[in-house]
Design a protein around this motif. Sequence first.
Motif, PDB file in Angstrom:
ATOM      1  N   GLY A 165      -1.270   0.837  27.303  1.00  0.00           N
ATOM      2  CA  GLY A 165      -2.059   1.822  27.345  1.00  0.00           C
ATOM      3  C   GLY A 165      -1.299   3.137  27.737  1.00  0.00           C
ATOM      4  O   GLY A 165      -1.713   4.130  27.291  1.00  0.00           O
ATOM      5  N   ILE A 166      -0.162   3.063  28.556  1.00  0.00           N
ATOM      6  CA  ILE A 166       0.459   4.426  28.597  1.00  0.00           C
ATOM      7  C   ILE A 166       1.174   4.720  27.316  1.00  0.00           C
ATOM      8  O   ILE A 166       1.377   5.792  27.058  1.00  0.00           O
ATOM      9  N   ILE A 167       1.681   3.951  26.339  1.00  0.00           N
ATOM     10  CA  ILE A 167       2.220   4.569  25.156  1.00  0.00           C
ATOM     11  C   ILE A 167       1.111   4.874  24.458  1.00  0.00           C
ATOM     12  O   ILE A 167       1.297   5.984  23.811  1.00  0.00           O
ATOM     13  N   ALA A 168      -0.122   4.411  24.313  1.00  0.00           N
ATOM     14  CA  ALA A 168      -1.382   4.951  23.413  1.00  0.00           C
ATOM     15  C   ALA A 168      -1.666   6.401  24.166  1.00  0.00           C
ATOM     16  O   ALA A 168      -1.911   7.157  23.371  1.00  0.00           O
ATOM     17  N   ASN A 169      -1.565   6.401  25.343  1.00  0.00           N
ATOM     18  CA  ASN A 169      -2.008   7.930  25.975  1.00  0.00           C
ATOM     19  C   ASN A 169      -0.727   8.748  25.608  1.00  0.00           C
ATOM     20  O   ASN A 169      -1.193   9.945  25.359  1.00  0.00           O
ATOM     21  N   ILE A 170       0.434   8.609  25.559  1.00  0.00           N
ATOM     22  CA  ILE A 170       1.494   9.173  25.103  1.00  0.00           C
ATOM     23  C   ILE A 170       1.253   9.877  23.508  1.00  0.00           C
ATOM     24  O   ILE A 170       1.122  11.109  23.251  1.00  0.00           O
ATOM     25  N   ALA A 171       0.959   8.790  22.770  1.00  0.00           N
ATOM     26  CA  ALA A 171       0.230   9.209  21.415  1.00  0.00           C
ATOM     27  C   ALA A 171      -0.707  10.103  21.182  1.00  0.00           C
ATOM     28  O   ALA A 171      -1.037  11.142  20.572  1.00  0.00           O
ATOM     29  N   LEU A 172      -1.740   9.993  22.303  1.00  0.00           N
ATOM     30  CA  LEU A 172      -2.964  10.699  22.266  1.00  0.00           C
ATOM     31  C   LEU A 172      -2.717  12.343  22.782  1.00  0.00           C
ATOM     32  O   LEU A 172      -3.002  13.159  22.344  1.00  0.00           O
ATOM     33  N   ILE A 173      -1.749  12.359  24.024  1.00  0.00           N
ATOM     34  CA  ILE A 173      -1.305  13.706  24.290  1.00  0.00           C
ATOM     35  C   ILE A 173      -0.675  14.334  23.040  1.00  0.00           C
ATOM     36  O   ILE A 173      -0.752  15.568  22.842  1.00  0.00           O
ATOM     37  N   VAL A 174       0.258  13.668  22.509  1.00  0.00           N
ATOM     38  CA  VAL A 174       0.976  14.177  21.075  1.00  0.00           C
ATOM     39  C   VAL A 174      -0.145  14.738  20.063  1.00  0.00           C
ATOM     40  O   VAL A 174       0.095  15.980  19.503  1.00  0.00           O
ATOM     41  N   ASN A 175      -1.010  13.914  20.126  1.00  0.00           N
ATOM     42  CA  ASN A 175      -2.101  14.233  18.871  1.00  0.00           C
ATOM     43  C   ASN A 175      -2.824  15.461  19.326  1.00  0.00           C
ATOM     44  O   ASN A 175      -3.180  16.113  18.388  1.00  0.00           O
ATOM     45  N   ILE A 176      -2.991  15.740  20.459  1.00  0.00           N
ATOM     46  CA  ILE A 176      -3.715  16.899  20.954  1.00  0.00           C
ATOM     47  C   ILE A 176      -2.819  18.263  20.622  1.00  0.00           C
ATOM     48  O   ILE A 176      -3.255  19.238  20.095  1.00  0.00           O
ATOM     49  N   PHE A 177      -1.374  18.010  20.917  1.00  0.00           N
ATOM     50  CA  PHE A 177      -0.569  18.898  20.824  1.00  0.00           C
ATOM     51  C   PHE A 177      -0.586  19.436  19.167  1.00  0.00           C
ATOM     52  O   PHE A 177      -0.320  20.443  18.714  1.00  0.00           O
ATOM     53  N   ILE A 178      -0.466  18.214  18.297  1.00  0.00           N
ATOM     54  CA  ILE A 178      -0.381  18.619  16.930  1.00  0.00           C
ATOM     55  C   ILE A 178      -1.624  19.489  16.410  1.00  0.00           C
ATOM     56  O   ILE A 178      -1.438  20.048  15.482  1.00  0.00           O
ATOM     57  N   ILE A 179      -2.805  18.859  16.748  1.00  0.00           N
ATOM     58  CA  ILE A 179      -3.960  19.550  16.425  1.00  0.00           C
ATOM     59  C   ILE A 179      -3.912  21.103  16.767  1.00  0.00           C
ATOM     60  O   ILE A 179      -4.172  22.059  15.836  1.00  0.00           O
ATOM     61  N   ILE A 180      -3.529  21.484  17.940  1.00  0.00           N
ATOM     62  CA  ILE A 180      -3.453  22.832  18.224  1.00  0.00           C
ATOM     63  C   ILE A 180      -2.458  23.656  17.486  1.00  0.00           C
ATOM     64  O   ILE A 180      -2.614  24.446  16.842  1.00  0.00           O
TER      65      ILE A 180
END
Length: 521
Positions: free
Chosen positions: A377-392
Motif C-alpha cells: 500500500g505504501i508503494i501504491a501511495n508513492i505511485a499515487l503522489i507521483v501521479n498527481i504531480f505528473i497531472i499538474i
Amino acid sequence: MKIFNYRLIIFTLSIIFGVVFSIPSLLQTDTGKKISLGLDLQGGLHMLLGVNTHEAVTSKIKSVATSVKYFSDDEELLIDGLSIENDSVVFSVLDADEIPKMDEMLKQINGLEISKEDLKYRLKLTAEDIEKTKDLAVAQAVETIRNRLDQFGLSEPSVLRQGQTDIVVELPGIKTAEDEKAARELISKPANLELMAVDEERADQANTMTSSQAASYGDVILEDTNNPNIKYLVKEIPILNGSQVVDAQVAFDQSNQPIINFTLNSTGARIFGEFTGKNVGKRLAVVLDGKVYSAPNIRERIGGGSGQISGGFTMAEAGNVAIALRSGALPATVTMLEKRSVGPSLGADSIQASMIALISGFALVFVFMVFYYRRAGIIANIALIVNIFIIIAIMALFGATLTLPGMAGIVLTIGMAVDANVIITERIRELIREGASIPKAIEDGYSNAMRAILDANITTLLVAVLLYAYGTGPIKGFAITISIGILASMLTAILGTHGIYEALMSKISKDKDSKKWFGVK
C-alpha cells in the motif's frame, strides 16, 4: 541485489519531471509555465454574442461587385451602372461582343444566380449559398474573436459557438471595468477596412446631397472619423477590402502620433498599384468601419502593396485596430445579447471546496491502502503522489486551463489511479495464497492483471476523448484531466511500482513475510 532497472529509472525520471514542472503552479512562482484557472475558479466575464448574419450576405454581394469591377477594368470591358440593388449586383455591358467574355468570368464565381436581359445583368446569391454564407460568417466570427483575444494577451479565453447565430465568450481574469471595456471593444470592433475612390465630379455636393441621390450615382456618403460635419462622397464599390490585408502594425508619423501601417497580399498589391497608377491626382479614401480616416491625394503609382491609416488614434486604440486588422475583419457585426460577471469570491469558494475533497479523498485512500495492503500500500501511495504531480506538470506544460469540472476530474483520478494497484496487489495475494513464492507471485501478478487494467483504462480513455471532441468548455476540462490521469496512472502503477518491487526483490525474498509486504499470510 538488483537495485537499478529500466522501470525504476523511467519512474525516477517521471518523478523529476512531475516535481520540476508542477512547482510553478503549486507555489505560484513568477517564472515557469503554470496552470491557468478557468472562469469558474478565478472569476471573469461571460458574454453571449449574436452575429448579424445578413450583413455577411451583403458583404459577399459587395465583393462580387468588386470582382466584376476589377475584371472589367483589367480586361478593358466597358460596363455601365454598376451598383447594388436589393442584395443584387446590377450592371450593363455596353458592347454586345464582350458578353461571352463576361459570361465566362461569372461562371468562375460559385453560388451566383445570373439573370440577363439584353445587355443588362443582375447577379444574386442562390438560396443555398446564402445559408452557407451565414453559417460561415458565424464560424469565421468565432475564429476571428479567438485570434484577437489571443493576440491581446488574455489568459485562456473560451470562444464557442452556440446554436445557429450565437457565440459564447468567457474571459477569465477580467476584474476591472477598464479591462472589461477594452475586451468588449476588441471583440465587437468589425475592423472592416475598405479603400474607396472619392467621386471627384460631385465631391463638393457631399454635404448637400441625400443618400438616395448619392445611390443614383453609385455613391455613398461617409463621415469623417474626427469631425462628423465633414462628409465624403465615395464610390459604393470599394477598390480593396480588409480581406487583402496580411499585416498591420502600429507606427508613428512625423509629429509622433500613432498610425497604422498595413500590408496587402499579392493580389491586393497588384490591384492597389494599378488603381493608383490610373488615378494620379485623385483622392483615395481610407475607410474603417464605415468612417473615413483619411482621403489623401494620389501623387504617383503606389507599388509594394502597403499603406497607412491615420486619424488621431490613441496608442491603445491604434494597438486594438492593428490587432483587429491582423486577425481579420468580422464578416458581420456582433451584438451583445447577455453579459454576466463572475466574481472571484465564487471561484475561491469552489477552489476551497475542491481542495477539501481532494485532500480528504487522498487521505482516505492513503490510509486504507497502508492499513489493508501494508508495504504494498505504501508503494501504491508513492505511485499515487507521483501521479498527481505528473497531472499538474503536464497541464502546466501545455498551458491547460483548470476549471471546476477539471478539479472534479483530478479528485476522481485519485480513485482511478489506485485502482490498478489494487488489481495488481490482489493478483499477487491470490498467487501467494496458492503457495507461489513471492518473486513468482509478483511477476505473475503483474502479467495476470495487465489485461484487466488495459481494458478498463482504454475504455475510459475512449470515453474521455469523445467527451473532449463533442463537449463544451467545462466538459472538455473534465475530459483533459481524466485523460492525463489515466495515462499517468498506467505509467506509475504498471511501470513504476513494478520497478520498485524489482529493486526491493532481494529484501522481499529475504524477509519472506508476505503479511508485512502484502497484508496476507
